[in-house]
Scaffold this motif. Structure first.
Motif: not given
Ligand SMILES: [Zn+2]
Length: 276
Positions: A45-53
């Protein structure tokens, strides 16, 4: 237990906090919730961008930049707590902590640990094992009353019991089933296959209205507390029948009183006079 409106409220509360943010750090404090965390969960998970929920039934989906989707289910007692201060203090039952590039901390707290977190390829999220038996979303535009009516035709069980069947429609919990049947003047014991197209249309409208009202109430609760709390609870003052045993019916002109009985182990509330 958080129902669809509570989970949707949590999703809407998380959007301004998480969308577009990078997960700078993720920590787990045990091996599992209901199931073990995926291998190298935090590292992935580290370093990933949350794009949509997104939400599917009572599952939260965080679509990430690395073509992966983080799935979160709150189980019975799961809560997500946002901490915007710089001195976050870990609480008892905080099992996962996310730190974001906006310097906020999101803690997943779950005393009973029936919750779930999983990481799957975004491309195939519809095929996720726990989604296979899920029916249509109540707000899906393609889920018309004609489609609903057709599927009810195949079921002889009482309509209230059918509404709780997640293969028929997802997210209509026990309380919301009683409420939407009252709104539609349909007796909870009617066989699902006896509903007319007109009644089915009215029922679908009422399901959407009851859920929307709960989501809206959750939104205002959220603004007051400024945290997407899975334990927002139900919005008791708004119930027409639920938990109003022997009280007078709220429908204008109706002289009936609210009754209750058990159906498939759950309490059903209805008006003795106006639900046929
Ligand atoms: Zn009534």
């Amino acid at each position: 237990m958080p129902e669809l409106p509570e989970v949707e409220t949590v999703r809407r509360g998380l959007v301004p906090v998480l969308q577009g943010t990078i997960l700078i750090d993720v920590q787990t404090f045990r091996e599992d919730l209901r199931y073990p965390f995926p291998l190298f969960f935090a590292e992935q998970l580290k370093g990933q961008t949350v794009e949509t929920l997104e939400r599917r039934a009572k599952y939260l989906l965080l679509h990430l930049s690395g073509s992966q989707t983080l799935i979160i289910h709150l189980g019975m007692s799961g809560r997500l707590r946002i901490d915007s201060t710089h001195d976050f203090i870990k609480q008892k039952h905080d099992h996962v902590i996310f730190r974001t590039s906006r310097h906020q901390t999101i803690a997943y707290n779950d005393a009973r640990r029936f919750g779930l977190m999983d990481l799957i390829p975004t491309q195939n999220w519809h095929d996720y094992i726990h989604f296979k038996k899920l029916g249509p979303e109540p707000f899906d535009q393609e889920f018309t009353f004609e489609v609903f009516h057709k599927s009810l035709q195949k079921h002889q069980q009482p309509i209230k019991v059918a509404l709780l069947d997640q293969r028929l429609i997802v997210g209509v919990g026990n309380i919301y089933a009683s409420e939407s049947l009252w709104g539609s003047k349909i007796h909870p014991n009617r066989s699902a296959n006896t509903l007319t197209p007109k009644e089915t249309e009215l029922l679908l409208i009422n399901i959407r209205e009851v859920l929307n009202r709960a989501i809206k109430a959750g939104g205002s609760t959220l603004r007051d507390h400024q945290q997407p709390d899975g334990k927002l609870g139900y919005f008791q003052h708004q119930f027409a029948v639920y938990s109003r045993y022997l009280e007078p019916c709220l429908r204008e002109g109706c002289q009936g009183h609210i009754r209750k009985f058990a159906q498939a182990g759950r309490s059903t509330y209805y008006c003795e006079a106006c639900q046929k």
